[in-house]
Scaffold this active site. Structure first.
Site, PDB file in Angstrom:
ATOM      1  N   GLU A  80       0.848  -1.038   0.156  1.00 16.26           N
ATOM      2  CA  GLU A  80       0.021  -0.114  -0.137  1.00 16.26           C
ATOM      3  C   GLU A  80       0.966   1.145   0.108  1.00 16.26           C
ATOM      4  OE1 GLU A  80      -2.269  -1.357   3.406  1.00 16.26           O
ATOM      5  OE2 GLU A  80      -4.092  -0.830   2.002  1.00 16.26           O
ATOM      6  N   GLU A 121      -4.258  -9.519   3.772  1.00 21.93           N
ATOM      7  CA  GLU A 121      -5.113  -8.999   4.875  1.00 21.93           C
ATOM      8  C   GLU A 121      -6.174 -10.015   5.194  1.00 21.93           C
ATOM      9  OE1 GLU A 121      -3.729  -7.153   2.717  1.00 21.93           O
ATOM     10  OE2 GLU A 121      -2.647  -5.486   3.914  1.00 21.93           O
TER      11      GLU A 121
END
Ligand code: NAD
Length: 696
Positions: free
Chosen positions: A106, A126
């Site tokens: 990210e 995740e």
């Protein structure tokens, strides 16, 4: 060197994250990155900034040890770091090699440019912790690789090599090697050509039919990932990326992320993640305990277990000698191994050459003297103490001093077996699960006299052969089977009281067990449990169990292998079919023994069976058979199909609350008068001290 270092190379600032092992983006590293960026921005001679990590890892992502702690929520959080990067007035380039995962990826998406080695490994994992990416991953990724690809990538959580994205604008330049040198050249060129500050957030997603695609995805996810709330939230977040302005989308993503963080599912999955990594630690054995070298392994018995165990070793290049009682048995054992490998080759997961190389590492033998120079022997002969005695005495007389002698026994006493030899300090239990080449769990059973370096060696070796080792002390059934015995005992009582095997299986499968107890018994063979019950009847005559399981064994219903068990099976088909013949036998059994059938709810079934696992698991902990609650949970997650989203029996007990567990145990104690249901003392102690079982 601190958590980051900055080097100025002419007009380019190179910021290197230096937080081994994987540059986890914990609070201190986040602060340090911002400081370095400010430093570079203030330096007028600098025209571009590179952020990079180590050869091994750009960054493995957020520091999940900080999850749920104040540090995770302390500014600057990752989004703020990314905002600083994105708003930088000088171009920032992510130079990626090694793993680039989760928050690390990210962060890279927030940079103006990304360059990478083709081999770099990208992932947003995740979902495997019951979460969604929470620092812009769901908003930025669809803008560069498209909605469908992003959705699949985020839902799978699996890594892909950077080169897999070569057809998208995700990576601006690929290199085979010399990343830093190439990245600096890339940066110089950006400066020379006065390239713009590209921001992924400014890209508009153009996907005309997104609604029908997302609806289709929702329907699929509802069927295949129903218990996992994060999967639907990924779709909602991507929908936000398509329909909302970037800032609003990112706020939504954050909301979803924080909501998920508070779900029992994510708590359980994060707990399981750490629990799995924690099994290797043994309280009284220092991590630097010297270990013995294992270069060659002997295996006695080439039956169901011996063959599978052999495969584990040759798969990692360790040669094996398989010993049997006859050539016939050796040939049969080898042929099963060959068939297993051939099936893998057929599926395209192994090349024929590799298969042959592995088979070449297997030597067959009928003579114990061939085992004299092996470093480890694993015994996997019939489960009879007399035969184990003969085998271990023979091993003791031929195998070189210092070799480890292991038994794969499921139910026999490892101390008794150790004492058949003159070197009990070298004897240990290595309890593999069937099929041994597939199942991840290995119970490592330390005898009273097993030496520390033998335990340490076996734990290390287990990891080498890609198993999850869980250490336990000697008791009947060790951790897993001791608990499952109570679970099966309770399932048997439910049959007497009016439930059918398929109702019980369905209730427990709906709870999340991969397989209900009766399907599982049919697969393992009902004769195995029968033999154990016969032994129990002598050792513990007071222990009650339903005799109906014996009735079906007397009728030859051993399960899949005889075509009939708790279910019926069509020839060549493993699908269990509810069977009226079995049901009639059950009705007759109830009538013969004066049992009145009553309606039993699915909730009662789940409590009666799962709370039995909990109560016995807590006893195992309290007796010190297992060193920690999370090890017991890992046994159930990796060996018995307990749902990971519930974290394991003891984590589940903590989640529902120990007060409730104790109350239900007491209720069952009153209704059954079975001493088993007296709540384990440790449950009462934990409640009194307001402690949890798992410390989480
Ligand atoms: P199996 O009957 O399939 O194989 C046992 C093999 O040992 C046979 O091939 C037999 O010929 C051989 N054998 C017997 N005596 C021998 C001797 N003196 N020397 C050399 N070979 C000899 O049994 P299995 O299911 O592979 O079980 C083996 C061991 O593993 C048992 O202790 C069992 O409790 C344990 N175990 C079994 C399972 C399972 O699910 N089957 C799971 C975990 C542990």
């Amino acid at each position: 060197m601190g958590l980051t270092q900055i080097e100025l190379s002419n007009r380019v600032a190179l910021i290197t994250m230096n937080h081994p092992p994987v540059n986890g983006l914990g609070y201190a590293l986040r602060v340090s990155i911002i400081e370095r960026i400010q430093e570079a921005l203030q330096n007028d001679s600098i025209g571009a900034i590179i952020i990079t990590g180590s050869e091994k890892a750009f960054s493995g992502g957020a520091d999940i040890k900080e999850f749920g702690t104040v540090k995770a929520l302390t500014e600057p959080h990752l989004q703020s770091v990314i905002r600083v990067i994105e708003n930088s007035t000088k171009p920032i380039i992510a130079a990626i090699q090694g793993v680039c995962m989760g928050g690390g990826f990210e962060l890279a998406l927030g940079c103006h440019y990304r360059v990478a080695l083709t081999s770099a490994s990208l992932a947003l994992p995740e979902i495997k912790l019951g979460l969604i990416p929470g620092a812009g991953g769901t908003q930025r990724l669809p803008r560069v690789i498209g909605v469908e690809k992003s959705l699949n990538f985020i839902l799978s959580g699996d890594p892909l090599p950077a080169i897999a994205f070569k057809d998208s604008p995700l990576i601006d330049a690929f290199y085979e090697s010399h990343l830093i040198h190439s990245a600096i050249q890339f940066a110089e060129q950006l400066i020379d050509e006065k390239k713009p500050l590209k921001k992924i957030r400014d890209i508009r997603i153009d996907y005309p039919n997104f609604e029908s695609f997302l609806q289709f995805s929702r329907n699929t996810v509802k069927t295949v990932a129903a218990p996992y709330p994060a999967a639907l939230k990924v779709i909602d977040a991507i929908s936000a990326a398509i329909t909302l302005p970037f800032e609003k989308g990112i706020t939504k993503e954050r909301e979803f992320f924080l909501d998920l963080m508070n779900t029992s599912v994510s708590r359980a999955m994060r707990y399981a993640f750490f629990a799995q990594r924690g099994t290797a630690k043994i309280a009284d054995i220092p991590p630097d305990t010297p270990i013995r070298e294992i270069k060659k392994v002997g295996i006695v018995g080439a039956g169901t277990m011996g063959g599978g165990i052999a495969m584990n070793f040759v798969n990692v290049g360790i040669p094996v000698i398989l010993l049997e009682t006859s050539q016939d048995k050796l040939d049969k054992g080898l042929s099963t191994i060959q068939t297993n490998y051939q099936n893998t080759v057929k599926k395209g997961k192994l090349t024929a050459e590799k298969m042959q190389a592995r088979l070449n590492l297997i030597q067959l033998s009928l003579n114990y003297s061939d085992l004299q120079d092996v470093d480890l022997v694993i015994e996997a002969v019939f489960e009879e103490i007399g035969i184990k005695e003969i085998v271990f005495k023979q091993l003791d007389s031929v195998v070189k001093p210092g070799a480890i002698l292991a038994t794969n026994t499921s139910t026999l006493d490892v101390n008794t077996i150790a004492n058949f030899t003159n070197r009990p300090q070298d004897v240990i239990g290595m309890h593999f699960f069937s099929p041994a080449n597939v199942m991840q769990l290995l119970e490592v059973v330390r005898g009273d006299k097993t030496s520390n370096d033998v335990i340490a060696t076996v734990m290390k070796l287990a990891q080498k052969i890609k198993k999850t080792p869980v250490v336990c002390r000697v008791c009947d059934g060790f951790i897993g089977n001791r608990m499952v015995e109570q679970y099966l005992r309770m399932a048997g009582f439910l049959l007497e009281q009016g439930a059918t095997p398929w109702q019980i299986d369905k209730a427990l499968e709906d709870f999340g067990m991969v397989m209900g107890p009766f399907r599982m018994s049919d697969l393992a063979g009902n004769d195995i449990g029968w033999a154990i019950r016969k032994r129990r009847a002598i050792e513990q005559p007071q222990l009650k169990y339903s005799k109906f399981a014996d009735v079906i064994c007397e009728a030859g219903r051993f399960g899949q292998k005889t075509g009939k068990g708790w279910y019926a099976y069509e020839k060549g088909n493993r699908k269990p079919l509810p069977d009226s013949e079995l049901e009639n036998m059950l009705i007759q059994f109830r009538a013969d023994h004066g049992f009145k059938a009553r309606k039993i709810s699915n909730d009662e079934i789940v409590q009666f069976c799962i709370f039995a696992l909990i109560n016995e698991g807590v006893r195992i902990l309290e007796e010190g058979i297992s060193q920690r609650a999370s090890d017991i949970d890992i046994v159930y997650l990796t060996g018995y199909g307990f749902p990971v989203y519930r974290g394991g029996p003891l984590k589940y007990a903590d989640e529902i609350g120990l007060f409730q567990v104790i109350q239900v145990c007491n209720k069952f104690y009153q209704s059954t008068n079975d001493d088993f249901w007296k709540p384990a003392q440790l449950l009462l102690d934990c409640l009194a001290q307001t402690k949890s079982l798992t410390g989480s």
